[in-house]
Design an enzyme around this catalytic site. Structure first.
Site, PDB file in Angstrom:
ATOM      1  N   HIS A  55      38.669 -16.305  74.052  1.00 56.11           N
ATOM      2  CA  HIS A  55      38.789 -15.757  72.693  1.00 56.11           C
ATOM      3  C   HIS A  55      37.184 -15.503  72.170  1.00 56.11           C
ATOM      4  O   HIS A  55      37.653 -14.477  71.604  1.00 56.11           O
ATOM      5  CB  HIS A  55      39.667 -17.021  72.119  1.00 56.11           C
ATOM      6  CG  HIS A  55      39.964 -16.184  71.029  1.00 56.11           C
ATOM      7  ND1 HIS A  55      40.463 -15.642  70.902  1.00 56.11           N
ATOM      8  CD2 HIS A  55      39.250 -16.738  69.460  1.00 56.11           C
ATOM      9  CE1 HIS A  55      41.105 -15.041  69.227  1.00 56.11           C
ATOM     10  NE2 HIS A  55      39.979 -15.858  68.984  1.00 56.11           N
ATOM     11  N   HIS A 104      46.857 -13.724  66.414  1.00 58.89           N
ATOM     12  CA  HIS A 104      46.564 -14.934  66.303  1.00 58.89           C
ATOM     13  C   HIS A 104      47.884 -15.532  66.994  1.00 58.89           C
ATOM     14  O   HIS A 104      49.179 -16.081  66.049  1.00 58.89           O
ATOM     15  CB  HIS A 104      47.233 -15.476  64.501  1.00 58.89           C
ATOM     16  CG  HIS A 104      45.710 -16.033  64.557  1.00 58.89           C
ATOM     17  ND1 HIS A 104      46.052 -16.924  63.067  1.00 58.89           N
ATOM     18  CD2 HIS A 104      44.747 -16.541  64.377  1.00 58.89           C
ATOM     19  CE1 HIS A 104      45.118 -18.058  63.463  1.00 58.89           C
ATOM     20  NE2 HIS A 104      43.856 -17.380  64.063  1.00 58.89           N
ATOM     21  N   HIS A 106      48.618 -17.541  69.969  1.00 54.01           N
ATOM     22  CA  HIS A 106      49.225 -18.957  70.277  1.00 54.01           C
ATOM     23  C   HIS A 106      49.373 -19.943  69.154  1.00 54.01           C
ATOM     24  O   HIS A 106      50.897 -20.622  68.971  1.00 54.01           O
ATOM     25  CB  HIS A 106      48.354 -20.047  71.530  1.00 54.01           C
ATOM     26  CG  HIS A 106      48.911 -18.971  72.584  1.00 54.01           C
ATOM     27  ND1 HIS A 106      48.004 -17.899  73.030  1.00 54.01           N
ATOM     28  CD2 HIS A 106      48.333 -19.862  73.484  1.00 54.01           C
ATOM     29  CE1 HIS A 106      48.098 -17.342  74.402  1.00 54.01           C
ATOM     30  NE2 HIS A 106      48.433 -18.345  74.380  1.00 54.01           N
ATOM     31  N   GLN A 250      45.024 -24.229  62.088  1.00 60.04           N
ATOM     32  CA  GLN A 250      44.475 -24.057  60.740  1.00 60.04           C
ATOM     33  C   GLN A 250      45.258 -23.881  59.601  1.00 60.04           C
ATOM     34  O   GLN A 250      46.427 -23.666  59.843  1.00 60.04           O
ATOM     35  CB  GLN A 250      43.728 -22.790  60.879  1.00 60.04           C
ATOM     36  CG  GLN A 250      41.781 -22.443  61.934  1.00 60.04           C
ATOM     37  CD  GLN A 250      42.675 -21.567  63.336  1.00 60.04           C
ATOM     38  OE1 GLN A 250      44.578 -21.422  62.988  1.00 60.04           O
ATOM     39  NE2 GLN A 250      42.013 -21.024  63.808  1.00 60.04           N
ATOM     40  N   ASN A 549      40.635  -6.909  69.547  1.00 54.33           N
ATOM     41  CA  ASN A 549      40.047  -8.151  69.846  1.00 54.33           C
ATOM     42  C   ASN A 549      41.088  -7.804  71.701  1.00 54.33           C
ATOM     43  O   ASN A 549      42.219  -7.056  71.586  1.00 54.33           O
ATOM     44  CB  ASN A 549      41.346  -8.609  68.900  1.00 54.33           C
ATOM     45  CG  ASN A 549      41.577 -10.140  69.502  1.00 54.33           C
ATOM     46  OD1 ASN A 549      42.768 -10.448  69.550  1.00 54.33           O
ATOM     47  ND2 ASN A 549      41.088 -10.924  69.622  1.00 54.33           N
TER      48      ASN A 549
END
Length: 748
Positions: A55, A104, A106, A250, A549
């Site tokens: 990542h 985002h 997973h 998070q 990304n």
């Protein structure tokens, strides 16, 4: 004082270290030992494990992504390209826009609400770190089959997370996508985009120059949430152990982020920031190594000074924590009092945790012990680079064989079936949960082809202007499954077209490349072909990739998702008052179809919905035709020739006509000249539907001819039904009922 950890590591070379548990391969661990000349300490291992994760390091994609630079078209608008937190483009009048899209995925499967919410928070901080005010967000979402139980678990939480975080920040959500396909079950895609605005001479960069400058950590305190999130969740395949991975997701606090936005903007205005980096993936590890590597080359940090929510956290956990709403700044010692005063004004905690050095080493201490002593560039920029083997999937040739699917003679029923299918049905159930118009600068939002914002009132002291920016995201996993090279180009072409049909000139590209495991040669072939296709198309269209990304390991076991390159395009319009609205705005307008229609049904919604079939080849890519169409739409908007428009994509002309009627409840009567089935449901690219006032039609047709864009008159707007002469007639009321009831019925 504790024993010096670095010294002890040198004295105990054979002590076993848990590198495999942190996602590192044996050869990667051996390389760390070679770099350091000893085994790493546990804190150094934590840094390398997250910084060298897929990542963060792009270790499997770097060799392919460099094409975005080597094939990059010349662009006077590009101010900051790849390699920074976000790209920046010149939009005129002294202003610049910065934008980026990231995944985002997973985390959003493990904990849908927090995973999606912190995806929004993370991409917003990327924009903040460029010196900009974030002004809008978008999201590109992919879920499993709409009727699958896990989709009913994941989708509501994801939408809730996006809406709660974005709404609390006061950022309008102006567009995006919601797509359903069984291939995404267990691997939803949550790609979040943010755009920001700044003066073009006030760009901030992630760098730490100047020995003696202070390193300030400000924002939320550090907790155990998100520890190892980048390596644990985004750099490995998903199995049935999501509960165990919850600690790696998070937890967001949008109210702190809102304070952080305003605090950063005042810090920038006061000119007390030398360099800045947000803390996202890899947390303190990333911020310190990247800032140091791009600066004078050295930094000293005392981890005891990092504010903690949990006093029991070990140094390794502090380094790997991905707690949200945190930033790191490099500040001149003389500016520290002013910096701290501004933070205090906004109730944003701020602590000096270290300083810049010229040693070429990143040194960290804990309880007086040296626990980290590394060359920062080796973690930030010199991670492993893999040239993974790749080859065409074994079944690709068979997949590309055309199958003669039976065509229904009841085209009315077929249109309604498509219009009410989950992918083509109204997404109002989702978008109504987002605030699309907060701050009052949104001039176009979903379901328009692209979102558009005026910029005149966004920044304090801005010179009044009617200038605006437009944004669209697009991607079609079925097209990319059939042909990843063409599929990536079609994603770019659709986003480019969606921006252009609003009257905005496309300027630049960001992308989020969602694929399965790079360790699978067949997946790697899909990735390599998609990147090659996107780079080639950007060069032809003259729109550079500014950043983006890569999201790998989107698979459960050996079942990978369809390759899904999602492309975002940003455009600029000189006067938002001249924007072209979506659909048929009033009766009495002439309707025209721009572009050529061919018999193209590979990967189409018709094949997907009616036959549950995927095969053949995707629509032909014609980038020259896309350029011509865009030129016509941008010029027509500037000259006020077009009263409404809609691009043609999924579902073809039939869906475009239905959606154009639904935009304002205005019907239409049209005539077709070819095979009605092909004319209505083909998904040929480089096409758009336009509505033109009768007195302007001749001038508009001449404009099309000058750009060699085919222009076919179809009929005119009016009445309370969509009528295709000799083929079908459906009232607008029935269209609306079919279009709007699907998602509420599925998700309540």
């Amino acid at each position: 004082m504790n024993t010096d950890s670095v010294k002890r590591a040198a004295e105990t070379p054979d002590e076993a270290m848990p590198f495999a548990e942190l996602g590192m391969k044996q050869d990667e661990y051996d390389r760390v030992k070679e770099i350091l000349g000893r085994r790493p300490t546990s804190s150094e291992l934590a840094i390398y494990s997250v910084m060298w994760s897929e990542h963060c390091s792009y270790k499997s994609s770097k060799v392919h992504l460099k094409q975005f630079a080597t094939k990059a078209p010349e662009s006077e608008a590009l101010l900051v390209g790849m390699g920074e937190n976000a790209g920046v483009v010149d939009i005129g009048d002294g202003w610049a826009a910065t934008f980026k899209i990231e995944s985002h995925n997973h985390p959003s499967y493990v904990e849908p609400h927090q995973g999606a919410a912190t995806g929004v928070g993370g991409i917003v901080r990327d924009i903040m770190s460029m010196g900009a005010r974030p002004i809008a967000v978008m999201d590109a979402l992919r879920f499993g089959g709409a009727d699958q139980a896990d989709t009913r678990r994941v989708l509501p939480g994801v939408v809730e997370g996006i809406s709660s975080y974005g709404n609390c920040l006061g950022l309008p959500n102006i567009g995006g996508e919601v797509v359903f396909d069984p291939c995404y079950i267990g691997n939803p895609l949550v790609n979040a985009l943010c755009v920001g605005l700044l003066r073009k001479d006030q760009i901030k960069l992630a760098t730490a120059p100047g020995p003696g400058n202070k390193v300030v950590l400000f924002g939320a305190s550090t907790g155990p949430d998100g520890i190892g999130g980048a390596s644990v969740l985004a750099s490995a395949t998903f199995e049935d152990e999501s509960e165990a991975k919850r600690p790696a997701v998070q937890v967001g606090d949008p109210f702190m982020e809102k304070l952080l936005i305003e605090c950063c903007l005042e810090l920038y205005a006061a000119d007390v920031v030398v360099g800045i980096q947000d803390l996202g993936a890899a947390g303190v590890s990333c911020a310190t190594t990247e800032l140091a590597a791009k600066g004078t080359g050295g930094m000293h940090v005392d981890l005891n000074l990092v504010p903690l929510r949990d006093s029991s956290l070990r140094p390794e956990e502090i380094l790997m924590s991905e707690s949200q709403e945190r930033m790191m700044a490099v500040v001149s010692p003389s500016d520290i009092p002013a910096f701290m005063a501004i933070c205090e004004k906004w109730d944003v905690p701020a602590v000096v945790i270290g300083e810049v050095t010229d040693t070429g080493r990143l040194v960290m201490t804990w309880d007086g012990s040296v626990i980290v002593d590394i060359p920062p560039g080796t973690a930030a920029d010199e991670g492993p680079v893999y040239e993974r083997p790749f080859h065409e999937p074994a079944g690709q040739a068979a997949l590309n064989q055309a199958v003669d699917l039976p065509r229904s003679e009841d085209l009315r029923a077929t249109l309604l079936q498509l219009l009410g299918s989950p992918n083509l049905a109204s997404k109002e159930w989702v978008t109504s949960q987002y605030d699309r118009y907060v701050r009052s600068n949104t001039v176009l939002a979903q379901p328009a082809d692209a979102g558009m914002l005026r910029i005149s009132e966004v920044m304090d002291g801005a010179t009044p202007t009617n200038r605006g920016i437009a944004l669209a995201t697009d991607g079609n996993g079925r097209y990319a499954k059939l042909d990843p090279y063409a599929g990536a180009q079609l994603a770019l072409a659709e986003a480019y077209r969606n921006v252009a049909v609003t009257g905005a000139k496309p300027l630049a590209v960001t992308n989020c490349l969602n694929f399965g495991s790079p360790e699978d040669p067949e997946v790697m072939w899909q990735f390599a072909e998609a990147v090659r296709g996107l780079a080639d198309a950007c060069k032809t269209l003259g729109v550079p990739v500014t950043g983006g990304n890569v999201s790998f390991y989107n698979q459960t076991g050996t079942a990978a998702i369809h390759p899904t390159p999602v492309v975002g395009v940003l455009g600029v319009i000189d006067d938002v008052a001249k924007r072209v609205r979506s659909g048929f705005l009033e009766p009495g307008l002439r309707i025209a179809l721009l572009g050529e229609t061919r018999e193209e049904f590979g990967g189409s919604e018709w094949a997907h919905v009616v036959h549950s079939h995927l095969g053949g080849l995707p629509p032909e890519v014609d980038l020259v035709a896309e350029q011509g169409l865009a030129s016509v739409m941008v010029e027509a908007a500037a000259r006020g020739l077009v009263a409404g428009s809609h691009d043609l994509s999924d579902g073809g002309l039939a869906i475009a006509l239905a959606e154009a009627c639904l935009a304002r409840g205005v019907g239409a009567t049209v005539s077709l000249v070819g095979d009605p089935f092909v004319d209505l449901f083909s998904e040929s690219s480089a096409r758009a539907l336009v509505a033109v006032r009768p007195e302007a039609f001749e001038e508009f047709a001449a404009l099309c001819a000058s750009h060699e864009v085919p222009c076919y008159g179809l009929g005119e707007t009016g009445g309370d039904a969509l009528v295709v002469e000799g083929v079908l007639a459906i009232s607008v009321a029935e269209l609306r009922d079919t279009h709007t009831k699907t998602l509420p019925a599925l998700f309540g």
